[in-house]
Design a protein around this motif. Structure first.
Motif, PDB file in Angstrom:
ATOM      1  N   SER A  26       0.832  -1.194   0.000  1.00 33.78           N
ATOM      2  CA  SER A  26       0.000   0.000   0.000  1.00 33.78           C
ATOM      3  C   SER A  26       0.872   1.252   0.000  1.00 33.78           C
ATOM      4  O   SER A  26       0.625   2.200  -0.751  1.00 33.78           O
ATOM      5  CB  SER A  26      -0.894  -0.038   1.242  1.00 33.78           C
ATOM      6  N   LEU A  27       1.927   1.230   0.803  1.00 39.38           N
ATOM      7  CA  LEU A  27       2.825   2.386   0.907  1.00 39.38           C
ATOM      8  C   LEU A  27       3.456   2.683  -0.451  1.00 39.38           C
ATOM      9  O   LEU A  27       3.492   3.832  -0.903  1.00 39.38           O
ATOM     10  CB  LEU A  27       3.904   2.094   1.954  1.00 39.38           C
ATOM     11  N   VAL A  31      -6.778  10.655  -0.800  1.00 38.13           N
ATOM     12  CA  VAL A  31      -7.003   9.208  -0.918  1.00 38.13           C
ATOM     13  C   VAL A  31      -7.209   8.869  -2.388  1.00 38.13           C
ATOM     14  O   VAL A  31      -8.024   9.498  -3.055  1.00 38.13           O
ATOM     15  CB  VAL A  31      -8.264   8.756  -0.142  1.00 38.13           C
ATOM     16  N   ASP A  32      -6.430   7.910  -2.858  1.00 37.46           N
ATOM     17  CA  ASP A  32      -6.655   7.417  -4.205  1.00 37.46           C
ATOM     18  C   ASP A  32      -7.302   6.037  -4.059  1.00 37.46           C
ATOM     19  O   ASP A  32      -6.618   5.053  -3.805  1.00 37.46           O
ATOM     20  CB  ASP A  32      -5.316   7.336  -4.941  1.00 37.46           C
ATOM     21  N   TYR A  74      -7.579  -1.850  -5.938  1.00 34.96           N
ATOM     22  CA  TYR A  74      -6.981  -2.882  -6.784  1.00 34.96           C
ATOM     23  C   TYR A  74      -6.020  -3.807  -6.034  1.00 34.96           C
ATOM     24  O   TYR A  74      -6.100  -5.022  -6.164  1.00 34.96           O
ATOM     25  CB  TYR A  74      -6.323  -2.269  -8.028  1.00 34.96           C
ATOM     26  N   PRO A  75      -5.112  -3.238  -5.216  1.00 34.12           N
ATOM     27  CA  PRO A  75      -4.257  -4.176  -4.458  1.00 34.12           C
ATOM     28  C   PRO A  75      -5.065  -5.038  -3.509  1.00 34.12           C
ATOM     29  O   PRO A  75      -4.714  -6.193  -3.259  1.00 34.12           O
ATOM     30  CB  PRO A  75      -3.289  -3.270  -3.691  1.00 34.12           C
ATOM     31  N   ALA A  76      -6.174  -4.470  -2.990  1.00 29.16           N
ATOM     32  CA  ALA A  76      -7.018  -5.246  -2.072  1.00 29.16           C
ATOM     33  C   ALA A  76      -7.576  -6.465  -2.804  1.00 29.16           C
ATOM     34  O   ALA A  76      -7.572  -7.582  -2.284  1.00 29.16           O
ATOM     35  CB  ALA A  76      -8.139  -4.382  -1.534  1.00 29.16           C
ATOM     36  N   ILE A  77      -8.027  -6.253  -4.037  1.00 32.16           N
ATOM     37  CA  ILE A  77      -8.578  -7.361  -4.834  1.00 32.16           C
ATOM     38  C   ILE A  77      -7.484  -8.400  -5.095  1.00 32.16           C
ATOM     39  O   ILE A  77      -7.673  -9.602  -4.881  1.00 32.16           O
ATOM     40  CB  ILE A  77      -9.098  -6.831  -6.207  1.00 32.16           C
ATOM     41  N   LEU A  78      -6.330  -7.897  -5.532  1.00 30.44           N
ATOM     42  CA  LEU A  78      -5.235  -8.808  -5.882  1.00 30.44           C
ATOM     43  C   LEU A  78      -4.773  -9.599  -4.657  1.00 30.44           C
ATOM     44  O   LEU A  78      -4.612 -10.828  -4.721  1.00 30.44           O
ATOM     45  CB  LEU A  78      -4.063  -8.003  -6.461  1.00 30.44           C
TER      46      LEU A  78
END
Lengths: 843, 222
Positions: free
Chosen positions: A486-487, A804-805, A811-815
């Motif tokens: 995330s960072l 916040v984007d 997307y990273p959450a889904i992946l």
């Protein structure tokens, strides 16, 4: 016998444990060892070409021309040492292609006869001669020109003699602000560029008949004694390679920290794996103890076993790295602008491996101490085996080593501390979240029924609330992985935003405007319908003393020097540019102290000074301190009135030090200005007219610079991102290991549930609920913490507001969800096929 | 004549591949009446635990049939067998086998709630009371002694009011005194509920407490 037990038998009986241990350690250390090898390869390359980078044995230089007395002193000193010498002046200025009328900023390297003493300049035609004008490959590519083209530099027009296709003195191609041209030094005067205050470097290079270390040290002492001005410095070949290496080191240091997260995750896995393994082997260990093998010998056996696995991992890594390096070398060479060979020297990893080993071994300390505390005789009588408890203090050696290692890898105590502090923060927050979550869940499942809302879910929730530190460990490793990803993604977004050429940024940054040129130049700009903005004086000065205490030349000579110490040394030795103005620009914000009072500094009171926050920290200057500057030979005193933050990426004229107008206004100065964005023809016409009328005035095309910087940042970000994904891969292996181990440990629970009537589907659902909830909470926390840390960095480094984007969260959450659920599913599959028959006494 | 609960016909079971295969049961036939208490005894490797695992539907036979309450369990698929076992059988294991993350009360509740039995909570509480553990109902298995764990296991096995209860060395992991007390409890409860009991044991004393003792030897009835 012991060897047989700890090696052959173990390996045969527990192949999965060793495979997982091997994979975890391999993935965890590969990043760090790889980075260490590449970094050492780059440094070695730079060290080998140190003389070529400097082009001589030593150089005496300053960002001003040496005074006649200083030049005389140099001559006297070097009379004693047989030598050859030449002078190099490097400065930035505009160059115009006479045929097309197009101008741009270039780095002019004006060289005297004999340049270079070391290294070579390859050309595409006539050999290089310092008496003729050559252009670099970059400028040729930009303008599509070669030999025989007329270029106007200042007031002088010269034809180009050829193109320098390779310059061994350019360390990292592509990292310079502007393309280089090679200019005859003896004609530089004719250009009219050498005005007072011109931005440039003036260096006297020497080649000695005896360039031994003793001679060089002797010369250094003599020069520093004869020229006390700390703005004059001596550079040896090693310093130049160090300076070039600093660019790559900063990048590799940050990459190393990202890789260190991977290592920490893998060590969490190693700890967990060994804990489970020791528990499984405890009965055998107790038996060995019963038959006379001391606990210390048992611990020794385990250390030997771990050392053997570690040695195997390193051997495989060292076999893999040359293959990977050969594939990556062309990409690395292109991106760094450095000709790296395809052969790799594996000794580069030698420095890191012992440290990695010690750190890895220290994570096992609590378990080994636990084993030493285990009452082994009693274990054989006990119904349930239990390893001796480990204590909080047992983790301290590992924590301490990790803290030292972080600072060492970052080559910065500050960055190392921030990194270590962030890890502690993630650890504390994760632990607190786990405890809070368990407390809330306990309240939710209060009451007798298991159907909350279904039996699979109800049992899973109870599993979550009643698991101890293993749950925290799993949660922690996942949360750290998600934080890192995330960072990186959030930082990427910031870099893209920060280096986007938006309407707020100026179109041109203009410098080297002489005092007498200011008024006519402003008139010219006005007449061109392109009025200048933020016209700012720039005065060359040097900080001499703080509260009457003089600043000394400072240079530590031992090997390890942090980035802060490097910067400190540079800042103390170099002069600085300052300005005077009463107002703040949009990119400045006072963080402590008071603004300047209106009306300027009256006679009889010291002028107020405004200083930049990080500069104040580095120079250890506080509010109310009295600063003494040397302004071109004249002492000037001021009192610090306020400390401010500056958004440097605004590309507006900003300075570390701003003086209250009034008493300093008469000092010799040049001016800076910007041209706000507007129509392209107006901008081009301003540049053309300026070069004709004031050839010494230079422009930086901000759009071009922003694009160049964003490419550099993007390359760095990509490198760090690759390492981050490697860390995540470690996280997934650990998740697999953890969930597999949980399933293994609870095999009988699961078999029992099956015997009581749970279907395979229900069992799978139960596991997915339990691990899924754990993963979901860890991922959410990780994504949030990554965003939070990115915001803090954005605030501190880029002075950005909170943003916040969502796409970069979503997307990273889904992946991550897909990857983790697949991992959980894979490791749980065995449990679904649990055979209740194995619950019986003879199984 | 009493109603037949279990009918075993020519049951065969072996383990291992090819030449290494061991025939553990070699055509066992057996009948057990409703409410009967039967002890399966024999030396290690005689096949008594294997017979119990087949009777309880924990494993599949190679040949032969097992009929319980007029249902042939050897022809059931895994799903049917799981459901049948959940509704009709209780099992007590030597190692107690309580779900480690559930409290004593929840362990007893588990089979009841799987079957969605009404008043599950009251039933579980009364069973814990019956085994003398109402004061330990919110304790996790790790906080219970061996004897207490086995009493919870007995309460759990009887919670669904099974038609047949299987017990595999139920006192094997308990000291003599505790084992005796727990077995007293088991027999008292079985008697009170009229449940059929099939028990595997090495303990001749315990076997003698059963209505019938079946000896196994080399995979067959002695």
């Amino acid at each position: 016998m012991i060897l047989k037990f700890f090696f052959r038998k173990e390996l045969k009986r527990y192949p999965f444990f060793f495979l997982l241990l091997f994979t975890t350690l391999l993935l965890g250390t590969l990043g760090l060892v790889g980075i260490s090898v590449v970094s050492s390869e780059v440094q070695q390359k730079l060290r080998q070409s140190a003389n070529e980078l400097l082009t001589s044995d030593l150089a005496v230089s300053a960002r001003r021309e040496l005074f006649p007395a200083e030049q005389e002193a140099l001559q006297k000193i070097f009379l004693k040492y047989p030598h050859g010498h030449y002078k190099i002046i490097d400065l930035y200025s505009m160059v115009t292609n006479v045929a097309t009328g197009v101008s741009r900023l270039v780095e002019i390297r004006a060289t005297g006869t004999g340049f270079p003493f070391y290294g070579r300049l390859e050309t595409d035609g006539d050999p290089f001669q310092s008496e003729r004008l050559f252009i670099s490959d970059d400028l040729r590519n930009l303008w599509g020109i070669g030999a025989g083209v007329s270029l106007k530099i200042g007031t002088l027009t010269l034809p180009t003699a050829g193109v320098v296709t390779h310059d061994s003195s350019q360390g990292l191609r592509g990292f310079s602000l502007a393309p280089r041209i090679y200019f005859p030094l003896n004609r530089l005067e004719e250009t009219g560029l050498l005005k007072p205050g011109a931005t440039g470097s003036f260096a006297y290079h020497y080649k000695l008949v005896d360039p031994s270390e003793e001679v060089l040290r002797e010369i250094k002492l003599e020069v520093y004694a004869a020229i006390p001005d700390s703005a004059v410095k001596i550079t040896f070949p090693q310093d130049t390679s160090d300076q070039t290496a600093r660019v790559t080191n900063t990048l590799t240091n940050f990459m190393a920290l990202a890789a260190l997260i991977g290592l920490i995750l893998s060590l969490v896995g190693v700890f967990y794996l060994y804990q489970s393994h020791l528990l499984a082997r405890l009965r055998d260990l107790c038996l060995l103890n019963l038959y006379g093998l001391s606990k210390l010998k048992l611990v020794g056996g385990i250390i030997a076993q771990f050392s053997a696995v570690f040695a195997l991992v390193m051997t495989v890594e060292l076999l893999l790295i040359p293959v990977i390096y050969r594939l990556l070398a062309p990409v690395l060479s292109r991106n760094l602008g450095l000709d790296l060979g395809t052969q790799v020297n594996l000794l580069g990893a030698a420095r890191e491996i012992p440290l990695l080993f010690v750190l890895s071994l220290l994570i096992l300390t609590p378990l080994l101490l636990g084993l030493l505390r285990t009452p082994m005789g009693l274990q054989l009588k006990a119904q349930k085996l239990a390893l001796g408890r480990f204590r909080f203090f047992d983790f301290l050696p590992f924590g301490f080593a990790l803290w030292i290692f972080s600072g060492y890898l970052a080559r910065s105590f500050k960055t190392g501390n921030i990194f270590f502090g962030s890890l502690i923060l993630v650890f504390l927050v994760s632990t607190a979240i786990v405890k809070l979550g368990q407390w809330l869940l306990r309240r939710f499942i209060q009451g007798d029924g298991l159907l909350t809302p279904t039996i699979e879910c109800g049992v899973a929730l109870r599993g979550l609330t009643r698991s101890g530190h293993k749950l925290t460990l799993s949660f922690l490793s996942l949360a750290v992985g998600a934080t890192l990803i995330s960072l990186i993604l959030q930082l990427d977004k910031m870099i893209l935003t920060e280096f986007a050429f938006d309407a707020k940024k100026p179109s041109l940054f203009i410098f080297d405007i002489q005092e007498e040129q200011l008024e006519p130049f402003q008139g010219l700009a006005q007449a061109n319908a392109s009025p200048l903005a933020f016209v700012t004086p720039m005065i060359r000065a040097r900080l001499e003393a703080v509260n009457g205490k003089k600043f000394e030349r400072k240079k530590k000579d031992f090997d390890f020097r942090s980035r802060e110490e490097d910067e400190d040394t540079r800042l103390r030795n170099n002069g600085l540019n300052l300005t005077y103005r009463s107002y703040l620009t949009d990119s400045e914000r006072i963080v402590s102290g008071e603004p300047f009072p209106a009306g300027g500094a009256p006679e009889g009171r010291l002028s107020y000074v405004s200083i930049e926050k990080r500069w104040s920290e580095r120079m250890n200057v506080r509010l109310g301190d009295r600063l003494t500057f040397d302004v071109q030979g004249v002492p000037f005193d001021g009192v610090v009135r306020n400390i401010k933050e500056i958004k440097w990426t605004s590309f507006y004229p900003n300075f570390f030090v701003t003086i209250e107008p009034g008493q300093i206004d008469a000092a010799p100065k040049t001016f800076l200005a910007i041209l706000p964005q507007g129509p392209l023809p107006v901008k081009l016409s301003l540049q053309r007219k300026t070069i004709e009328a004031f050839p010494n005035i230079s422009f930086i095309d901000v759009g071009e610079l922003v694009a160049k910087l964003s490419v550099l940042f993007e390359r760095s970000r990509q490198a760090i991102e690759i390492i981050s994904w490697l860390s995540l891969a470690v996280g997934l292996v650990i998740l697999y290991g953890l969930s597999h181990d949980q399933v293994y440990r609870r095999y009988y629970d699961l078999a029992l549930m099956k015997s009581l009537g749970f279907s395979s589907r229900q069992l799978l659902l139960n596991l997915l609920y339990e691990f899924g909830a754990l993963f979901f909470a860890a991922m959410s926390l990780g994504l949030f913490l990554g965003w939070l840390i990115a915001q803090l960095i954005g605030r501190e480094v880029f002075k950005l507001p909170v943003s916040v984007d969502w796409a970069r969260v979503f997307y990273p959450a889904i992946l991550l969800s897909i990857l983790c659920l697949a991992t959980i599913f894979l490791s749980s599959w065995r449990a679904v096929r649990a055979k209740p028959r194995e619950l019986l006494s003879d199984s | 004549m009493s109603e037949l609960t279990v009918v075993v016909e020519n049951l065969r079971k072996g383990y291992g591949p090819g030449d290494a295969r061991v025939e553990v049961l070699r055509g066992v036939s057996l009948q057990i009446q409703k409410g009967e208490t039967v002890a399966l005894v024999g030396k290690s490797g005689s096949g008594k635990s294997t017979l119990l695992s087949l009777l309880a539907g924990l494993d599949q036979a190679d040949a032969g049939t097992i009929t319980i309450a007029n249902r042939n369990i050897t022809s059931m698929d895994e799903g049917e067998l799981t459901q049948f076992r959940a509704a009709n059988m209780g099992i007590v294991f030597q190692q107690f086998h309580l779900v480690s993350t559930l409290t004593a009360l929840e362990n007893v509740l588990l089979p009841l709630e799987l079957l969605r039995r009404p008043r599950a909570s009251e039933t579980a509480r009364s069973l814990l009371e019956a085994v003398g553990l109402s004061h330990r109902s919110h304790h996790l298995p790790s906080q219970l002694s061996g004897g207490e764990s086995q009493r919870v296991a007995i309460a759990r096995a009887l919670a669904i009011n099974p038609s047949i209860l299987f017990a595999d060395e139920p006192s094997g992991n308990l000291d003599e005194e505790t084992g005796e007390k727990v077995m007293d409890l088991l027999f008292r409860m079985v008697e009170a509920t009229g449940t059929t009991l099939v028990l595997v044991t090495h303990d001749p004393e315990l076997a003698r407490r059963c209505g019938r003792v079946v000896h196994l030897e080399h995979g067959g009835l002695a």
